[in-house]
Motif scaffolding. Structure first.
Motif, PDB file in Angstrom:
ATOM      1  N   VAL A   1     -39.445 -15.296 -82.475  1.00 31.59           N
ATOM      2  CA  VAL A   1     -38.069 -15.177 -82.294  1.00 31.59           C
ATOM      3  C   VAL A   1     -37.756 -13.706 -81.591  1.00 31.59           C
ATOM      4  O   VAL A   1     -36.908 -13.619 -80.534  1.00 31.59           O
TER       5      VAL A   1
ATOM      6  N   VAL B   1     -39.539 -22.474 -79.705  1.00 30.68           N
ATOM      7  CA  VAL B   1     -38.687 -21.461 -79.725  1.00 30.68           C
ATOM      8  C   VAL B   1     -38.080 -21.215 -78.062  1.00 30.68           C
ATOM      9  O   VAL B   1     -36.999 -21.229 -77.665  1.00 30.68           O
TER      10      VAL B   1
ATOM     11  N   GLN C   1     -34.270 -21.827 -76.443  1.00 31.62           N
ATOM     12  CA  GLN C   1     -33.748 -20.581 -75.986  1.00 31.62           C
ATOM     13  C   GLN C   1     -33.406 -20.757 -74.467  1.00 31.62           C
ATOM     14  O   GLN C   1     -32.140 -20.597 -74.258  1.00 31.62           O
TER      15      GLN C   1
END
Length: 383
Positions: free
Chosen positions: A184, A254, A258
């Motif tokens: 992250v 991820v 995003q």
């Protein structure tokens, strides 16, 4: 009659010459280029990333040049969409083969997260994504001051960034509870740098596209096989291989989430991981160890799937006068991999054409932005 026969022959030769010229000039897209000159529109491809995206490799007797006469997927992409300029800000591996790691997204995040692994990476010598963005913005400022930069409403910017291979290579050794926060943080840093790019004075968000490929599983690479899953490797029971498969999936998920929520420019996400899976059958792992990836089947594009065209010898002792430390195959077109971490020229060409097709078909990951742009402005930019 002879005069007419000669005249017909001249006309036939002229037509044949014209057809021959048109046929051979198709790859140069003369009509498209003429239209772009007439409309005064330009397309720039700005490249960030590692040695998968740059041919600015330090050449020496110890490391082979980039594949296919230095033509990588970004070069094929530029050719296919008829771009006018390429700005290459990516960083490659150092010339000495004992340097085993390329650039990462964020040197600070990488160093903080891998401190417990006792890695000696020499990151201070390799610019991360932030450093590459700094270089680009500095160039933009100089061009603006010199009056070289034209109106941003007429320039289509295509930013390509390919990072993650080296993070995945080492993050596989992290404790389980540290993996998600680490991924992250890396992806967040990537999009923070993208924010800086699209806010530049010369960049129009409505004429900007960001190409972010999904990262392939590093366990496919010849280096992984040689160092970790071979008979002499460190991953005897395939534990690191299992973790790498999960980590790659996590990273790409991820990254996609995003990208889908980022609304500063269009995002195109070619799936390099899926493309690699098409070339290789995923190896099965059992208690006796990881199975070797199967060989290519009949009609496959590549006949060598796990061996690389270029093979390096053991790390050198430090004598820089030592003779050439690598060997090359006779026909690189049969190889999926150029060396232990980079794809062959044939593979790069296929990937570049795939990305170009996605751009031309407006295959956008953040669809909400795309629809809003259609409503508030004009159609997507032509390349």
């Amino acid at each position: 009659m002879k005069l007419f026969a000669r005249l017909n022959m001249v006309v036939l030769l002229a037509i044949s010459a014209l057809v021959y010229m048109v046929w051979n000039l198709r790859s140069y897209h003369p009509i498209t280029r003429a239209k772009k000159v007439w409309s005064r529109k330009t397309t720039e491809v700005i490249v960030f990333g590692d040695s998968w995206s740059t041919n600015r490799l330090e050449l020496s007797a110890h490391r082979a040049a980039a594949p296919a006469n230095n033509k990588l997927w970004v070069d094929t992409l530029c050719s296919e969409i008829v771009c006018d300029r390429i700005y290459d800000l990516a960083q490659s591996l150092p010339s000495h083969p004992s340097h085993r790691r390329g650039p990462v997204i964020d040197n600070d995040v990488y160093a903080n997260r891998t401190r417990s692994l006792n890695l000696t990476s020499g990151l201070e010598n390799i610019g991360d994504f932030g450093h590459q963005v700094d270089d680009y913005l500095a160039q933009i400022d100089l061009r603006w001051q010199d009056g070289i930069e034209g109106g941003k409403e007429r320039t289509t910017h295509i930013f390509t960034l390919f990072f993650g291979l080296w993070e995945l290579w080492d993050f596989v050794g992290l404790e389980e509870e540290a993996v998600l926060p680490t991924v992250v943080d890396c992806i967040a840093s990537m999009f923070a740098q993208l924010d800086r790019l699209v806010q530049a004075k010369t960049v129009s968000p409505l004429r900007t596209t960001v190409v972010i490929p999904k990262v392939p599983d590093p366990t496919f690479f010849p280096r992984w096989i040689a160092e970790r899953t071979s008979a002499a490797g460190i991953d005897k029971y395939g534990q690191l291989q299992r973790q790498a498969v999960v980590l790659t999936d996590l990273w790409n998920n991820v990254l996609q989430k995003q990208a889908e929520t980022w609304n500063k420019a269009r995002v195109v996400m070619p799936d390099f991981h899926a493309w690699m899976l098409e070339q290789l059958r995923e190896p099965e792992i059992d208690e006796t160890g990881p199975a070797v990836v199967s060989k290519a089947g009949p009609g496959a594009k590549f006949t060598e799937l796990t061996r690389s065209c270029v093979n390096y010898t053991a790390p050198l002792s430090g004598d820089m006068n030592e003779t050439q430390s690598f060997t090359m195959c006779d026909d690189p077109s049969h190889f999926l991999f150029w060396d232990d971490t980079r794809l062959s020229g044939t593979a790069h060409e296929l990937l570049g054409k795939h990305v170009a097709e996605m751009l031309q078909n407006s295959t956008v990951a953040n669809q909400t932005l795309y629809v809003e742009n259609r409503k508030t402005k004009t159609d997507h930019p032509s390349f």
